[in-house]
Design an enzyme around this catalytic site. Structure first.
Site, PDB file in Angstrom:
ATOM      1  N   ARG A 105       0.876  -1.186   0.000  1.00 34.44           N
ATOM      2  CA  ARG A 105       0.000   0.000   0.000  1.00 34.44           C
ATOM      3  C   ARG A 105       0.903   1.222   0.000  1.00 34.44           C
ATOM      4  NH1 ARG A 105      -5.312   1.471   3.455  1.00 34.44           N
ATOM      5  NH2 ARG A 105      -6.105  -0.003   1.919  1.00 34.44           N
ATOM      6  N   HIS A 132      -7.406   0.594  -6.388  1.00 34.45           N
ATOM      7  CA  HIS A 132      -7.593  -0.257  -5.204  1.00 34.45           C
ATOM      8  C   HIS A 132      -8.274  -1.560  -5.679  1.00 34.45           C
ATOM      9  CE1 HIS A 132      -7.797  -1.485  -1.173  1.00 34.45           C
ATOM     10  NE2 HIS A 132      -8.654  -0.628  -0.650  1.00 34.45           N
ATOM     11  N   GLN A 135     -10.194  -4.107  -3.266  1.00 31.86           N
ATOM     12  CA  GLN A 135     -11.472  -3.599  -2.774  1.00 31.86           C
ATOM     13  C   GLN A 135     -12.597  -3.871  -3.774  1.00 31.86           C
ATOM     14  OE1 GLN A 135     -12.150  -1.647   0.255  1.00 31.86           O
ATOM     15  NE2 GLN A 135     -14.180  -2.298  -0.374  1.00 31.86           N
ATOM     16  N   ASP A 224     -17.480   6.971  -1.433  1.00 30.53           N
ATOM     17  CA  ASP A 224     -16.181   6.898  -0.744  1.00 30.53           C
ATOM     18  C   ASP A 224     -15.876   8.306  -0.227  1.00 30.53           C
ATOM     19  OD1 ASP A 224     -13.652   6.097   0.119  1.00 30.53           O
ATOM     20  OD2 ASP A 224     -12.721   6.349  -1.856  1.00 30.53           O
ATOM     21  N   CYS A 264     -16.539   1.696   0.875  1.00 31.92           N
ATOM     22  CA  CYS A 264     -15.361   0.846   1.147  1.00 31.92           C
ATOM     23  C   CYS A 264     -14.847   1.018   2.573  1.00 31.92           C
ATOM     24  CB  CYS A 264     -14.266   1.144   0.132  1.00 31.92           C
ATOM     25  SG  CYS A 264     -13.794   2.877   0.082  1.00 31.92           S
ATOM     26  N   ARG A 292     -13.959  -8.765   2.422  1.00 38.43           N
ATOM     27  CA  ARG A 292     -12.549  -8.537   2.052  1.00 38.43           C
ATOM     28  C   ARG A 292     -11.712  -9.738   2.470  1.00 38.43           C
ATOM     29  NH1 ARG A 292     -10.604  -3.247   1.806  1.00 38.43           N
ATOM     30  NH2 ARG A 292      -8.734  -4.248   0.996  1.00 38.43           N
TER      31      ARG A 292
HETATM   32  N1  NVA Z   1     -10.137   6.653  -1.481  1.00 35.72           N
HETATM   33  C1  NVA Z   1      -9.763   6.206  -0.169  1.00 35.72           C
HETATM   34  C2  NVA Z   1      -9.984   4.746  -0.017  1.00 35.72           C
HETATM   35  C3  NVA Z   1      -9.659   4.192   1.331  1.00 35.72           C
HETATM   36  C4  NVA Z   1      -9.852   2.706   1.395  1.00 35.72           C
HETATM   37  C5  NVA Z   1      -8.308   6.555   0.094  1.00 35.72           C
HETATM   38  O1  NVA Z   1      -7.478   6.360  -0.798  1.00 35.72           O
HETATM   39  O2  NVA Z   1      -8.003   7.036   1.180  1.00 35.72           O
HETATM   40  N1   CP Z   2     -11.302  -0.112   2.528  1.00 39.00           N
HETATM   41  C1   CP Z   2     -10.022  -0.201   2.918  1.00 39.00           C
HETATM   42  O1   CP Z   2      -9.102  -0.526   2.148  1.00 39.00           O
HETATM   43  O2   CP Z   2      -9.850   0.041   4.239  1.00 39.00           O
HETATM   44  P1   CP Z   2      -8.465   0.258   4.981  1.00 39.00           P
HETATM   45  O3   CP Z   2      -7.906   1.564   4.529  1.00 39.00           O
HETATM   46  O4   CP Z   2      -8.812   0.257   6.439  1.00 39.00           O
HETATM   47  O5   CP Z   2      -7.546  -0.868   4.621  1.00 39.00           O
END
Ligand code: NVA
Ligand code: CP
Length: 308
Positions: A105, A132, A135, A224, A264, A292
Site C-alpha cells: 500500500r 484499489h 477492494q 467513498d 469501502c 474482504r
Molecule cells: N479513497 C480512499 C480509499 C480508502 C480505502 C483513500 O485512498 O483514502
Molecule cells: N477499505 C479499505 O481498504 O480500508 P483500509 O484503509 O482500512 O484498509
C-alpha cells in the site's frame, strides 16, 4: 493467469469468476468452522509493505494468511531501507529471496508496478492513489452474493473520481457492468482510464455530474471519502466542492426500493454519507467489509498457492 495483481486488468473474467467461486467456498468453510484443516499456504510468507494507514486491508490480509496456514509480516516502509532511499528494484529482488508474495500500500501506482517488474514473486496492490483492485474485486463478490448476479444492475458511484472510481471503471470494462459515475466536474476520474474503460465496449459506463441522475433507479449506491489519504490538507475545500454529492435519505429515495448502499470504509459520517444511510436498512457496508477477508484469501491462494 498473471503473476501479479497491480490492477483489476491483471484478472480476466474467467479469473474473476474463479476468484468468486473460491471466495464463497472459503466463506462457507469459515461459517462451518471447517477452515482449520484447509492450509493451502502452509509454509508461505507474505511481506506486507504499508506506507499509508489501514485497518481492513492490513487485518484481513494478515488474518487471511494465518487462516490459510501461512504467515504475514507487517512492514512499515519507514522502518525499511526503502524508506531511506534503497531502490525499489533492489528491495523487490531481495524480498523475493525470502518471502512468497508482497502486498504493498503506497502512494504511487508506478512503485507497485516497479515492485512487480523486479520481484520474481507475486505482487499485490493494497491501494495506491490511482487504484484499489482488492477492494473492488471484493465489492463485486458482495454484489453477486447479495443480488445473485452482476448483470443488469445499475451501479452508481457518487463522489470523488479517485482510486475506487478508477478500479470500478476497470471492473466495469472487464465484467460488462452498467456503471454510472457522478463526480463534480473538478473531480472527474482520470480521462485516460475513462477512455480505456469505455473502449472496452463491454457493459455501459455513464459519466454524469448530477448525483440525482446517477441515483435514479439505482440497484447499488456506492460512495467513498471526499478527501483520500494524502489529501488531508484539501479537506475543507473538498467539503465545499462536493456539496450536493452526499449519500443521504433524499438521494436514497430516488433509487430502487431494494437498493443496496456500499462504502469501502473508512467513512466520514455527515460528509459523503449520512449516519442514517450508513446505519440504515439498505446498508450492506459491514458485510461488504467482511468479504474482504474471503476474497483476499482467494487472491492469495490463486497467486501464491499451488494450482487447486
Ligand atoms: N479513497 C480512499 C480509499 C480508502 C480505502 C483513500 O485512498 O483514502
Ligand atoms: N477499505 C479499505 O481498504 O480500508 P483500509 O484503509 O482500512 O484498509
Amino acid at each position: 493467469m498473471q503473476k501479479d495483481l497491480v490492477s483489476i486488468k491483471d484478472f480476466n473474467t474467467k479469473d474473476i469468476e474463479k476468484l468468486f467461486t473460491l471466495s464463497l467456498d472459503l466463506k462457507k468453510r469459515r461459517a462451518k468452522s471447517e477452515g482449520e484443516n484447509f492450509c493451502p499456504l502452509k509454509g508461505k510468507t507474505l511481506a506486507m509493505l504499508f506506507q499509508k494507514s489501514s485497518t481492513r486491508t492490513r487485518v484481513s490480509f494478515e488474518t487471511g494468511m494465518f487462516l490459510l496456514g501461512g504467515k504475514a509480516l507487517y512492514l512499515n516502509t519507514t522502518d525499511l531501507q526503502v524508506g531511506r532511499g534503497e531502490p525499489v528494484k533492489d528491495t523487490a529482488r531481495v524480498l523475493s529471496r525470502y518471502v512468497d508474495g508482497i502486498l504493498i500500500r503506497t502512494f504511487l501506482q508506478e512503485e507497485v508496478e516497479d515492485f512487480a517488474e523486479f520481484a520474481s514473486i507475486p505482487v499485490i496492490n493494497g491501494l495506491t492513489d490511482k487504484l484499489h483492485p482488492c477492494q473492488i474485486l471484493s465489492d463485486m463478490f458482495t454484489i453477486q452474493e447479495k443480488k445473485g448476479s452482476l448483470e443488469d444492475l445499475k451501479i452508481a458511484y457518487i463522489g470523488d473520481g479517485n482510486n475506487i472510481a478508477h478500479s470500478w471503471l476497470y471492473a466495469a470494462a472487464e465484467m460488462g457492468l452498467h456503471l454510472w459515475i457522478a463526480c463534480p466536474e473538478k473531480y472527474q476520474p482520470d480521462k485516460e482510464i475513462i477512455n480505456e474503460a469505455m473502449k472496452a465496449k463491454k457493459g455501459k459506463i455513464v459519466i454524469v455530474h448530477d448525483p440525482k441522475e446517477a441515483a435514479d433507479q439505482a440497484d447499488i449506491l456506492y460512495t467513498d471519502v471526499w478527501a483520500s489519504m494524502g489529501q488531508e490538507k484539501e479537506k475543507e475545500n473538498r467539503i465545499r466542492d462536493f456539496s450536493g454529492f452526499q449519500l443521504n435519505d433524499l438521494l436514497l429515495q430516488r433509487a430502487k426500493k431494494d437498493v443496496m448502499v456500499m462504502h469501502c470504509l473508512p467513512a466520514h459520517r455527515e460528509e459523503e454519507i449520512t449516519d442514517s444511510v450508513l446505519e440504515g436498512r439498505h446498508s450492506i457496508i459491514f458485510d461488504q467489509a467482511e468479504n474482504r477477508l474471503y476474497v483476499q484469501q482467494a487472491i492469495l491462494i490463486m497467486l501464491l498457492g499451488a494450482e487447486l
